[in-house]
Design a protein around this motif. Structure first.
Motif, PDB file in Angstrom:
ATOM      1  N   GLY A 129       0.823  -1.205   0.000  1.00 55.43           N
ATOM      2  CA  GLY A 129       0.000   0.000   0.000  1.00 55.43           C
ATOM      3  C   GLY A 129       0.854   1.250   0.000  1.00 55.43           C
ATOM      4  N   TYR A 131       0.859   5.420   0.378  1.00 53.42           N
ATOM      5  CA  TYR A 131       0.083   6.490   0.999  1.00 53.42           C
ATOM      6  C   TYR A 131       0.840   7.811   0.894  1.00 53.42           C
ATOM      7  CZ  TYR A 131      -2.490   2.668   3.237  1.00 53.42           C
ATOM      8  OH  TYR A 131      -3.231   1.540   3.466  1.00 53.42           O
ATOM      9  N   TYR A 136      -4.519   6.782   1.151  1.00 52.46           N
ATOM     10  CA  TYR A 136      -4.213   5.637   0.299  1.00 52.46           C
ATOM     11  C   TYR A 136      -4.346   6.025  -1.170  1.00 52.46           C
ATOM     12  CZ  TYR A 136      -4.869   1.065  -1.939  1.00 52.46           C
ATOM     13  OH  TYR A 136      -4.766  -0.024  -2.763  1.00 52.46           O
ATOM     14  N   THR A 168      -2.439  -4.510   1.672  1.00 49.81           N
ATOM     15  CA  THR A 168      -1.133  -4.295   2.302  1.00 49.81           C
ATOM     16  C   THR A 168      -0.536  -5.633   2.723  1.00 49.81           C
ATOM     17  OG1 THR A 168      -2.226  -3.889   4.423  1.00 49.81           O
ATOM     18  CG2 THR A 168      -1.660  -1.959   3.100  1.00 49.81           C
TER      19      THR A 168
END
Length: 757
Positions: A129, A131, A136, A168
């Motif tokens: 993931g 960010y 996100y 994730t």
């Protein structure tokens, strides 16, 4: 085909010995401690000088107090290692690899062996993931960001299915931008010039409109440079140029005595480089050096990204804080990729997608002497509209060009609730428990594809509908109104359980269990038949980890270590067959285990050394592709060893002038680009031995002169011109007479001047 670097790397053995001796794995490589971005809770103890404050557990803590495998790298640490965009991040983090068939425009992150594997379609999310300021970013095309005016980067290794959520399974990367400090005014301006006629410029300015209450910060980043891979085709453009423009503005409002802290951040950027250098048809390589190509149809990688986010926190009391993060982001890609590496019309693909996403997260933080608790809810929506064009020479017969056009619209909806608490069982022993329940829904709509005549710059005449059509391409009459729709849904419970013990000396040991999840996915790569458009199972990881971190040698050495074991199920990857037909499938079982270590040793204010090492075993326990049993093969993009070592050496410090030398070496072991490794499927023309990369080391460095508010810097990357590939894809199995390989950048160097105020 393999590219290898035989240059000596004498530091690797020493690094491994030092890492083992000191048990090092997850330190903060930084010069100073930046301010925490989330005021939800104060650090449990004041961080020592040189430590970074992170928000990896959705509350502010010293990185040395977090019972996770986390690398926190400050802006200064990134600069010292020459990390200027997200695609370079592997130079600073163990067991992190970055592969890409789109240059720096769309990096694919592989963490501890978990990656998108051979999946290249834009509708797929990364299992690592990504960010920005806790927001996100679903679209992988938005991950190739230039790193400018950052506070820090937090890299969390291992599944983060509790506080960070879905997708994730490998881990999470959080880019934290600089927010207004609400005190005074400051800024900087930097310009640079390098080889390949590369011009760079960065600037930032901050002003406080009301002391301790209102502040504004703006930053901009610009890069323009010629292609780094020489194209010998007459009139052809050189590959891998640079053309980037990005801007960001942040407003912070913190009314005195109100308990409110409001941060609004907006950004926009575009990237227009020429396509990556590719190696395809071997007959086109005659007489060429490694960093040369002979390509007729070199494309351009155009990407756009923009977004706005509001982070609002409200302190109800010293113990309770409410936080809301609302964001809306968008972007697009329009990438023309020459996939044959030849001065001929064989295969040219125009990847085109448009992205939108909205997210809202609301959470509450509670802090007492015994309990630190985070709980919240999340809603996210993202949409991808794709229009791809596949131009294939002689697709309809000898000398008759044709190809396929593909369109679909994908929407995903995610709702989740989560909580995690740290409870002090004793003064030194802490129990962590957390859980998250996620409900995901996905929609594949308006899908259609057709076979056409023409292409390669000529008009395209539709001949036959291929989606929806379950039989071979060309067997269904063209129907401009035909559409294909599909739904997919899944739910998952993920969580974390950990015990951590912190000695009075500050040393921290932990043992943990984490469960991660990557949502099910549609096959975005099936355009010759709707028979391959499916929705595959979600990925899951059960991860077991032990770690140790702390300080030693009179607190001049900071270190952390981790060892881990993963039970990994249902990795999503492509099964490519002649036609070409790509089918998204699940790899039923994989086993991953390894260890890693990081350290920073600063024996004096004139010398500092840092290093890391990652050891990895990542193999499929169950996998069959093209009817071939691949159990026991390595996962792709999972080298057994990664390592780096660097230093900061003060050559001169007169009190007025300071000159610092910062060399570093990054090493990556042998890796495969395909789950087949060296195996060739029976009955195909595969030559998968071409799709691998030998172990290699890249030497980088810089020298910096600081005089008052003026800084002059000279730098070099890949000093010995290591010849490596960034990506490889099996096209022989799809019926083409070659495989597809992407070259990494050659040696680059330059200088810059920076003024701060």
């Amino acid at each position: 085909m393999k590219a290898s670097v035989r240059a000596p790397f004498h530091g690797l053995a020493s690094l491994a010995a030092l890492a083992t001796a000191t048990m090092v794995a997850n330190p903060a490589l930084a010069d100073d401690a930046p301010a925490a971005q989330d005021p939800a809770a104060a650090p449990t103890s004041a961080p020592a000088v040189g430590e970074i404050v992170v928000t990896a557990q959705r509350r502010a803590q010293s990185v040395m107090d977090v019972p996770l495998a986390i690398s926190a790298v400050s802006a200064q640490g990134l600069a010292a290692k020459g990390v200027t965009n997200s695609a370079n991040l592997a130079q600073a983090v163990p067991n992190l690899q970055v592969s890409t068939n789109f240059g720096a425009a769309q990096p694919n992150f592989s963490m501890r062996g978990i990656s998108v594997a051979n999946e290249y379609n834009s509708n797929q999310v990364s299992p690592v993931g990504v960010y920005m300021d806790d927001v996100y970013l679903a679209a992988r095309a938005s991950h190739g960001m230039g790193l400018f005016d950052l506070d820090r980067v937090e890299v969390l290794r291992g599944p983060q299915g509790t506080l960070f959520g879905r997708n994730t399974t490998g881990g999470a990367i959080n880019f934290i931008t600089r927010a207004p400090s609400l005190s005074g005014s400051n800024g900087y301006a930097e310009v640079g010039y390098g080889n390949f006629n590369t011009f760079t410029a960065q600037a930032a300015a901050e002003t406080t409109l009301a002391d301790d209450q209102v502040g504004l910060r703006a930053a901009v980043n610009y890069v323009k440079g010629d292609g780094q891979i020489h194209n010998v085709y007459p009139g052809g453009r050189d590959a891998m140029s640079q053309d980037t423009l990005q801007g960001r503005v942040a407003l912070r409002i913190k009314p005195t005595g109100s308990g409110l802290d409001i941060k609004i951040r907006a950004y926009a950027g575009r990237d227009n480089p020429t396509g990556a250098g590719t190696i395809g048809l071997q007959s086109a390589r005659a007489g060429l050096g490694f960093f040369d190509i002979n390509e007729k149809n070199l494309g351009q990688f155009r990407t756009r990204a923009w977004g706005v986010a509001a982070n609002v926190s409200y302190e109800l009391s010293p113990a309770v804080t409410l936080t809301s993060i609302t964001s809306y982001d968008g972007g697009s890609l329009d990438m023309g990729q020459n996939a044959d590496g030849a001065p001929a019309d064989i295969l040219y693909i125009n990847w085109k997608s448009n992205f939108r996403q909205f997210a809202e997260e609301a959470r509450v933080n509670y802090s007492s002497d015994k309990l630190k608790l985070v709980a919240g809810v999340f809603y996210g929506w993202d949409r991808t509209i794709t229009d791809n064009d596949f131009n294939i020479g002689s697709a309809l017969g000898a000398g008759v060009n044709g190809g396929f056009f593909q369109h679909f619209r994908q929407s995903r909806f995610s709702i989740a609730g989560f909580t995690q608490g740290d409870y002090s069982l004793t003064r030194n022993l802490t129990l962590t428990l957390g859980g998250r329940y996620t409900s995901d829904k996905a929609r594949y709509r308006d899908g259609y594809a057709y076979l056409f005549a023409g292409g390669f710059g000529a008009g395209e005449t539709p001949l036959a509908t291929t989606v929806p059509c379950v039989t071979a391409a060309g067997t269904c009459a063209y129907d401009p109104t035909a559409r294909y729709n599909l739904d997919g849904n899944n739910n998952a419970f993920t969580g974390r359980a950990a015990l951590s013990y912190k000695w009075d000396s500050g040393m921290l040991a932990y043992v943990s269990y984490n469960r991660g999840y990557r949502s099910g996915a549609f096959n975005g790569g099936s355009y010759t038949s709707s028979a391959g458009i499916n929705f595959v199972k979600p990925e899951t990881v059960n991860a077991y980890e032990v770690g140790l971190k702390g300080r030693a040698l009179d607190r001049t050495l900071s270190f952390s270590t981790a060892a881990f074991y993963y039970d990994y199920s249902n990795q999503q990857l492509q099964d490519t067959r002649p036609g070409p037909v790509s089918i998204l499938v699940n790899a039923p079982k994989s086993e991953i285990y390894g260890a890693e270590g990081e350290f920073t040793w600063t024996p004096s204010n004139r010398f500092s050394i840092n290093g890391s090492i990652g050891l990895l075993h990542a193999k499929y326990k169950e996998l069959t592709l093209q009817g071939t049993n691949l159990a026991g093969n390595d996962l792709p993009f999972a080298p057994h060893v990664t390592a780096q070592i660097g230093a900061d050496v003060v050559l001169l410090d007169s009190g007025v002038d300071r000159v610092t030398l910062s060399p570093n070496v990054a090493y990556a072991g042998h890796q495969y680009f395909t789950p087949f490794n060296l195996t060739n499927a029976a009955g195909t023309a595969q030559n998968n031995a071409e799709l691998q990369q030998d172990a290699n080391a890249k030497v980088n460095g810089q020298i910096t002169w600081q005089h008052a508010n003026l800084q002059l810097r000279a730098w070099i990357k890949n000093a010995f011109n290591a010849r490596t590939y960034a990506y490889g894809l099996d096209l022989r199995g799809a019926g083409f007479p070659y495989n597809f390989l992407v070259q990494s950048a050659p040696r680059t160097f330059g200088a810059s001047a920076k003024v701060t105020f």
